[in-house]
Design an enzyme around this catalytic site. Structure first.
Site, mmCIF file in Angstrom:
data_model
loop_
_atom_site.group_PDB
_atom_site.id
_atom_site.type_symbol
_atom_site.label_atom_id
_atom_site.label_comp_id
_atom_site.label_asym_id
_atom_site.label_seq_id
_atom_site.Cartn_x
_atom_site.Cartn_y
_atom_site.Cartn_z
ATOM 1 N N LYS A 89 -52.377 92.646 127.609
ATOM 2 C CA LYS A 89 -52.818 91.361 126.002
ATOM 3 C C LYS A 89 -54.445 91.337 126.470
ATOM 4 C CE LYS A 89 -49.414 87.902 126.209
ATOM 5 N NZ LYS A 89 -48.276 89.398 126.929
ATOM 6 N N ASP A 124 -50.424 94.214 123.191
ATOM 7 C CA ASP A 124 -49.128 93.235 122.796
ATOM 8 C C ASP A 124 -50.229 92.109 121.743
ATOM 9 O OD1 ASP A 124 -47.387 93.570 125.479
ATOM 10 O OD2 ASP A 124 -47.715 91.509 125.103
ATOM 11 N N MET A 125 -49.603 91.604 121.323
ATOM 12 C CA MET A 125 -50.914 91.040 119.773
ATOM 13 C C MET A 125 -50.775 89.612 120.445
ATOM 14 S SD MET A 125 -52.219 90.593 117.533
ATOM 15 C CE MET A 125 -52.300 92.696 116.834
ATOM 16 N N ARG A 175 -44.805 98.142 118.418
ATOM 17 C CA ARG A 175 -43.555 96.780 118.622
ATOM 18 C C ARG A 175 -43.187 96.384 116.979
ATOM 19 N NH1 ARG A 175 -45.282 93.792 123.406
ATOM 20 N NH2 ARG A 175 -44.641 95.349 124.307
ATOM 21 N N LYS A 178 -40.765 88.898 116.061
ATOM 22 C CA LYS A 178 -41.164 87.595 115.184
ATOM 23 C C LYS A 178 -42.359 87.128 115.366
ATOM 24 C CE LYS A 178 -36.062 86.650 114.563
ATOM 25 N NZ LYS A 178 -35.190 85.440 115.019
ATOM 26 N N GLY A 179 -42.871 86.855 116.655
ATOM 27 C CA GLY A 179 -43.822 85.872 116.692
ATOM 28 C C GLY A 179 -43.715 84.927 117.293
ATOM 29 N N ALA A 180 -44.707 84.552 118.436
ATOM 30 C CA ALA A 180 -44.131 83.958 119.693
ATOM 31 C C ALA A 180 -45.274 82.160 119.471
ATOM 32 C CB ALA A 180 -44.106 84.371 120.760
ATOM 33 N N ARG A 280 -41.485 81.264 126.446
ATOM 34 C CA ARG A 280 -40.213 81.637 126.349
ATOM 35 C C ARG A 280 -38.949 79.895 126.217
ATOM 36 N NH1 ARG A 280 -42.320 85.161 126.606
ATOM 37 N NH2 ARG A 280 -42.198 85.249 123.937
ATOM 38 N N ILE A 281 -39.752 78.794 126.925
ATOM 39 C CA ILE A 281 -38.889 77.980 126.988
ATOM 40 C C ILE A 281 -39.021 77.130 125.923
ATOM 41 C CG2 ILE A 281 -39.179 74.918 127.421
ATOM 42 C CD1 ILE A 281 -38.083 77.152 130.078
ATOM 43 N N GLU A 283 -38.695 78.235 122.954
ATOM 44 C CA GLU A 283 -38.398 79.476 121.783
ATOM 45 C C GLU A 283 -37.010 78.365 121.786
ATOM 46 O OE1 GLU A 283 -40.524 83.744 122.502
ATOM 47 O OE2 GLU A 283 -38.924 83.384 123.322
HETATM 48 P P1 FDA Z 1 -34.560 84.434 118.476
HETATM 49 O O1 FDA Z 1 -35.310 83.559 118.842
HETATM 50 O O2 FDA Z 1 -33.879 83.856 116.713
HETATM 51 O O3 FDA Z 1 -33.434 84.429 119.412
HETATM 52 C C1 FDA Z 1 -32.378 85.208 119.193
HETATM 53 C C2 FDA Z 1 -31.471 85.154 120.137
HETATM 54 O O4 FDA Z 1 -31.751 85.469 121.080
HETATM 55 C C3 FDA Z 1 -31.451 83.246 120.811
HETATM 56 O O5 FDA Z 1 -29.909 83.060 120.167
HETATM 57 C C4 FDA Z 1 -30.885 82.955 121.796
HETATM 58 O O6 FDA Z 1 -29.481 83.732 122.080
HETATM 59 C C5 FDA Z 1 -31.921 84.561 122.604
HETATM 60 N N1 FDA Z 1 -32.963 84.160 123.094
HETATM 61 C C6 FDA Z 1 -34.640 84.504 122.191
HETATM 62 N N2 FDA Z 1 -35.419 83.915 122.965
HETATM 63 C C7 FDA Z 1 -34.782 83.351 123.691
HETATM 64 C C8 FDA Z 1 -34.793 82.416 125.416
HETATM 65 N N3 FDA Z 1 -36.671 82.165 125.168
HETATM 66 N N4 FDA Z 1 -34.849 82.148 125.828
HETATM 67 C C9 FDA Z 1 -33.083 82.711 126.262
HETATM 68 N N5 FDA Z 1 -32.888 83.194 124.689
HETATM 69 C C10 FDA Z 1 -33.145 83.873 124.277
HETATM 70 N N6 FDA Z 1 -44.395 87.955 120.611
HETATM 71 C C11 FDA Z 1 -45.550 87.597 119.757
HETATM 72 O O7 FDA Z 1 -45.971 87.289 119.854
HETATM 73 N N7 FDA Z 1 -46.122 88.579 120.729
HETATM 74 C C12 FDA Z 1 -46.383 90.141 121.450
HETATM 75 O O8 FDA Z 1 -46.648 90.206 122.052
HETATM 76 C C13 FDA Z 1 -44.534 90.246 122.105
HETATM 77 N N8 FDA Z 1 -44.124 90.999 123.043
HETATM 78 C C14 FDA Z 1 -42.648 91.445 122.476
HETATM 79 C C15 FDA Z 1 -41.941 91.817 123.274
HETATM 80 C C16 FDA Z 1 -40.456 92.643 123.343
HETATM 81 C C17 FDA Z 1 -39.888 93.075 124.006
HETATM 82 C C18 FDA Z 1 -40.131 90.900 122.733
HETATM 83 C C19 FDA Z 1 -38.007 91.670 122.718
HETATM 84 C C20 FDA Z 1 -40.588 89.777 121.777
HETATM 85 C C21 FDA Z 1 -41.843 89.745 121.903
HETATM 86 N N9 FDA Z 1 -42.548 88.761 121.639
HETATM 87 C C22 FDA Z 1 -43.908 88.820 120.830
HETATM 88 C C23 FDA Z 1 -41.459 87.143 121.127
HETATM 89 C C24 FDA Z 1 -41.161 87.699 119.719
HETATM 90 O O9 FDA Z 1 -41.766 87.169 119.055
HETATM 91 C C25 FDA Z 1 -40.250 86.504 120.048
HETATM 92 O O10 FDA Z 1 -40.180 85.078 120.135
HETATM 93 C C26 FDA Z 1 -38.651 86.389 120.882
HETATM 94 O O11 FDA Z 1 -39.103 87.586 121.319
HETATM 95 C C27 FDA Z 1 -37.732 85.662 120.192
HETATM 96 O O12 FDA Z 1 -36.950 86.308 118.815
HETATM 97 P P2 FDA Z 1 -36.334 86.889 118.688
HETATM 98 O O13 FDA Z 1 -35.989 87.824 117.887
HETATM 99 O O14 FDA Z 1 -35.582 87.163 119.708
HETATM 100 O O15 FDA Z 1 -35.430 85.730 117.629
#
Ligand code: FDA
Length: 298
Positions: A89, A124-125, A175, A178-180, A280-281, A283
């Site tokens: 980061k 990372d973003m 990569r 969705k965005g966190a 992570r929490i 989400e």
């Molecule tokens: P979604 O949140 O809809 O989750 C789909 C399903 O996955 C859920 O129903 C659940 O079953 C499971 N799940 C997802 N998150 C969970 C959690 N926290 N605890 C338990 N179960 C969970 N973001 C960003 O802004 N900058 C970045 O650089 C990155 N880098 C990155 C790397 C990698 C390898 C991943 C997989 C993700 C990221 N992210 C990220 C995070 C990303 O933006 C996003 O917030 C999470 O991946 C959650 O989104 P999903 O696409 O998994 O779908």
């Protein structure tokens, strides 16, 4: 959620005492623990990317310490012979102190990575306030001859359609996630169906025209749609990889490997885990109950 907010505030006393709650998502507090986790992942057919936890540093000394930890880590990856690259980061590399300083630190990591079997460095973003600066630093690194570096683009940001096209044109490894971060509606899509639609559109563009994209999601529907698109277009399984976070949906991670896909696990480690853990929490509300449950059981 106020209790959770307070419990997870990035406070080092809390982080030192309560690592047990973060264990599900964080491989360990030391590089050695992380390396053991990577070796186990490799044995199960996964590659990995290591993230030394920390972000938003405002002290030069903290950014330099992070840079040095990455350099040590790259040596350890090479020595141990694990299939692993690194993710970093820029706010941990001093972006909030000075952009040029972050460029210098990230360049040192890219130079150290060159010696490794997998020399790739992923930037990372982070939050929308630093997206432009992050992309500028990336461009600096590429212009200075670092071919081993790539970025992350976030499907929820409204600007991302343009960033995807620029990345495709410059053969940038992306990569896609969705965005966190909790972004305002002025800059980001807020409804999950809209984010999913955008994600799939960008994933298809990257698969068809991009350079070895990382499809980073645990979303079953998106993964199925990506698999279908790739199969219909005859896109080979070694043309892209799925990426997932350590500890999230391990059964789906294994199923993808069993189906012959490349899967890279993002493995965070270190003592500054609160910011990462907090995202992570937030989400998933079930995670907040899991945290409270673990605390009450002690
Ligand atoms: P979604 O949140 O809809 O989750 C789909 C399903 O996955 C859920 O129903 C659940 O079953 C499971 N799940 C997802 N998150 C969970 C959690 N926290 N605890 C338990 N179960 C969970 N973001 C960003 O802004 N900058 C970045 O650089 C990155 N880098 C990155 C790397 C990698 C390898 C991943 C997989 C993700 C990221 N992210 C990220 C995070 C990303 O933006 C996003 O917030 C999470 O991946 C959650 O989104 P999903 O696409 O998994 O779908």
């Amino acid at each position: 959620m106020a209790v959770i907010d307070r419990l997870l505030a990035p406070d080092s006393a809390f982080q030192q005492r309560f690592f047990f709650v973060a264990k599900r998502f964080v491989a360990g507090e030391s590089g050695r623990a992380a390396m053991d986790a990577i070796a186990a992942l490799n044995a199960a057919g996964f590659s990995a990317t290591l993230d030394f936890l920390g972000e938003d540093v405002t002290e030069r000394s903290a950014a330099l310490a992070t840079r040095d930890e990455y350099i040590r880590l790259l040596e350890a990856i090479q020595k141990r012979g694990v299939a692993c690259n690194v993710s970093l980061k820029l706010t941990a590399m001093g972006l909030l102190v000075d952009e040029g300083f972050a460029v210098e630190n990230a360049s040192a990591v890219c130079a150290a990575a060159h010696a490794n079997a997998d020399p790739f460095v992923r930037i990372d973003m982070e939050g929308s306030a630093v997206v432009d600066a992050t992309l500028r630093v990336y461009e600096h690194l590429r212009a200075a001859g670092n071919e081993n570096v790539g970025i992350v683009l976030q499907a929820y940001l409204k600007r991302t359609a343009g960033d995807i096209e620029s990345a495709i044109a410059s053969q940038t490894r992306v990569r896609l996630c969705k965005g966190a971060y909790n972004e305002p509606p002025a800059v980001a899509l807020k409804e999950m169906p809209d984010i999913r639609r955008a994600y799939l559109r960008y994933a298809e563009a990257l698969l068809a025209r991009g350079t070895y994209p990382g499809i980073a999601t645990h979303d079953e529907r998106l993964i199925a749609a990506v698999r279908q698109f790739a199969a219909e277009r005859g896109i080979a399984k070694d043309h892209f990889e799925f990426q997932m976070l350590y500890g999230i949906r391990p059964e789906m991670q294994r199923a993808l490997v069993a189906a012959g896909y490349r899967v890279r696990i993002y493995v965070p480690y270190g003592t500054h885990w609160a910011g990462y853990f907090y995202r992570r929490i937030m989400e998933r509300k079930e995670n907040a109950f899991f945290v409270l449950g673990s605390l009450l059981k002690r």
